[in-house]
Design a protein around this motif. Structure first.
Motif, short mmCIF file in Angstrom:
data_model
loop_
_atom_site.label_atom_id
_atom_site.label_comp_id
_atom_site.label_asym_id
_atom_site.label_seq_id
_atom_site.Cartn_x
_atom_site.Cartn_y
_atom_site.Cartn_z
N LYS A 59 27.01 49.34 43.58
CA LYS A 59 27.90 48.19 43.81
C LYS A 59 28.11 47.41 42.52
O LYS A 59 29.23 47.01 42.20
CB LYS A 59 27.31 47.26 44.87
CG LYS A 59 27.50 47.76 46.29
CD LYS A 59 26.85 46.82 47.27
CE LYS A 59 26.81 47.41 48.67
NZ LYS A 59 26.05 46.55 49.58
N LYS A 60 27.03 47.22 41.76
CA LYS A 60 27.12 46.47 40.51
C LYS A 60 27.99 47.19 39.51
O LYS A 60 28.75 46.57 38.77
CB LYS A 60 25.73 46.23 39.92
CG LYS A 60 25.03 45.07 40.55
CD LYS A 60 23.97 44.52 39.65
CE LYS A 60 23.44 43.23 40.21
NZ LYS A 60 22.55 42.54 39.31
N LYS A 61 27.88 48.51 39.47
CA LYS A 61 28.71 49.29 38.54
C LYS A 61 30.18 49.21 38.92
O LYS A 61 31.06 49.20 38.07
CB LYS A 61 28.26 50.76 38.53
CG LYS A 61 27.13 51.02 37.57
CD LYS A 61 27.00 52.50 37.33
CE LYS A 61 25.99 52.76 36.24
NZ LYS A 61 25.84 54.16 35.92
N ALA A 62 30.44 49.19 40.22
CA ALA A 62 31.82 49.15 40.71
C ALA A 62 32.48 47.78 40.49
O ALA A 62 33.70 47.68 40.46
CB ALA A 62 31.86 49.52 42.19
N MET A 63 31.68 46.73 40.35
CA MET A 63 32.21 45.39 40.16
C MET A 63 32.99 45.28 38.86
O MET A 63 32.71 45.96 37.89
CB MET A 63 31.06 44.37 40.11
CG MET A 63 30.74 43.76 41.44
SD MET A 63 29.92 42.19 41.27
CE MET A 63 28.29 42.64 40.78
N LYS A 64 33.98 44.37 38.87
CA LYS A 64 34.77 44.14 37.65
C LYS A 64 33.91 43.36 36.66
O LYS A 64 33.03 42.58 37.06
CB LYS A 64 36.03 43.35 38.00
CG LYS A 64 37.04 44.17 38.77
CD LYS A 64 38.29 43.40 39.02
CE LYS A 64 39.30 44.25 39.76
NZ LYS A 64 40.51 43.50 40.11
N PRO A 65 34.17 43.53 35.35
CA PRO A 65 33.34 42.85 34.34
C PRO A 65 33.31 41.33 34.48
O PRO A 65 32.26 40.71 34.26
CB PRO A 65 33.99 43.24 33.01
CG PRO A 65 34.76 44.49 33.30
CD PRO A 65 35.13 44.43 34.74
N GLU A 66 34.46 40.70 34.89
CA GLU A 66 34.47 39.23 35.01
C GLU A 66 33.53 38.78 36.13
O GLU A 66 32.78 37.81 35.98
CB GLU A 66 35.89 38.71 35.31
CG GLU A 66 36.93 39.06 34.26
CD GLU A 66 37.71 40.32 34.59
OE1 GLU A 66 37.93 40.62 35.76
OE2 GLU A 66 38.08 41.01 33.62
N LEU A 67 33.60 39.49 37.27
CA LEU A 67 32.73 39.14 38.40
C LEU A 67 31.26 39.35 38.04
O LEU A 67 30.38 38.57 38.42
CB LEU A 67 33.09 39.98 39.63
CG LEU A 67 34.48 39.73 40.25
CD1 LEU A 67 34.76 40.74 41.34
CD2 LEU A 67 34.55 38.31 40.82
N ARG A 68 31.02 40.43 37.30
CA ARG A 68 29.65 40.72 36.90
C ARG A 68 29.13 39.62 35.99
O ARG A 68 27.96 39.20 36.11
CB ARG A 68 29.63 42.07 36.16
CG ARG A 68 28.28 42.75 36.24
CD ARG A 68 28.23 44.07 35.54
NE ARG A 68 29.28 44.98 35.97
CZ ARG A 68 29.74 45.98 35.25
NH1 ARG A 68 29.27 46.21 34.04
NH2 ARG A 68 30.69 46.77 35.70
N GLN A 69 29.98 39.14 35.08
CA GLN A 69 29.59 38.06 34.16
C GLN A 69 29.28 36.78 34.92
O GLN A 69 28.29 36.11 34.64
CB GLN A 69 30.73 37.82 33.14
CG GLN A 69 30.36 36.86 32.02
CD GLN A 69 29.27 37.42 31.13
OE1 GLN A 69 29.16 38.61 30.94
NE2 GLN A 69 28.44 36.53 30.60
#
Length: 187
Positions: free
Chosen positions: A120-130
């Motif tokens: 799930k974390k890998k699939a997340m967009k970079p902005e959301l992950r940040q």
């Protein structure tokens, strides 16, 4: 004699009829390998030596037989296959070249995180992950400040004891150095 002479000059050979050639497989000859040189030994060649323990050795020539009985190692003679193998000459090079497989990427769960969470974390967009990372950092900071403030109140009484222990371990500033045990001569 005249007839024979004239006949011999007039003989003409007719061309041979065309034949189709069938290629039969070549005859199989049973060969053995020399125990010392690893050369092929064809039928009618070589010497067979049978040791006391019953081990059979087959040598291509009397020279090889002699070298074997002198206990000279085949690896030390340049003309033997053993030397060629040890020094990577000839056919050995072609056989040793192997394709290296690239290791397939494999993912396992980490302690505290299941495989689904990682995906799930890998699939997340970079902005959301940040953003998620910043929120987690704030929570961790808040926890550490709480943890630091609580022990300070309890540790107030224990702090002087720790300082006293620390002072004992420090060397004395003004005193003379103690004499070492390994001094030569008189005290």
């Amino acid at each position: 004699s005249v007839l024979a002479r004239s006949f011999s000059f007039r003989v003409a050979y007719a061309p041979l009829p065309r034949r189709r050639f069938f290629f039969f497989p070549a005859m199989v000859i049973k060969t053995e390998l020399c125990h010392f040189t690893e050369y092929r030994i064809y039928p009618g060649r070589g010497q067979r030596f049978i040791a006391k323990d019953g081990k059979v050795s087959f040598f291509i020539t009397s020279k090889v037989d002699s070298l074997f009985h002198q206990r000279i190692k085949a690896v030390k003679l340049r003309w033997t296959q053993a030397w060629r193998r040890m020094n990577k000459k000839g056919k050995v090079d072609e056989n040793t070249k192997r394709r290296t497989r690239k290791a397939a990427k494999f993912q396992k769960a980490i302690v505290g995180m299941s495989l689904d969470d990682i995906k799930k974390k890998k699939a997340m967009k970079p902005e959301l992950r940040q953003q998620a990372k910043e929120v987690a950092a704030k929570e961790a900071k808040a926890r550490t400040t709480k943890a630091k403030s609580a022990p300070k109140a309890k540790a107030g009484a224990a702090a002087p004891k720790q300082q006293a222990k620390g002072k004992e371990k420090l060397p004395k500033a003004g005193g003379a150095a103690a004499p070492s045990k390994h001094t030569k001569g008189k005290k």
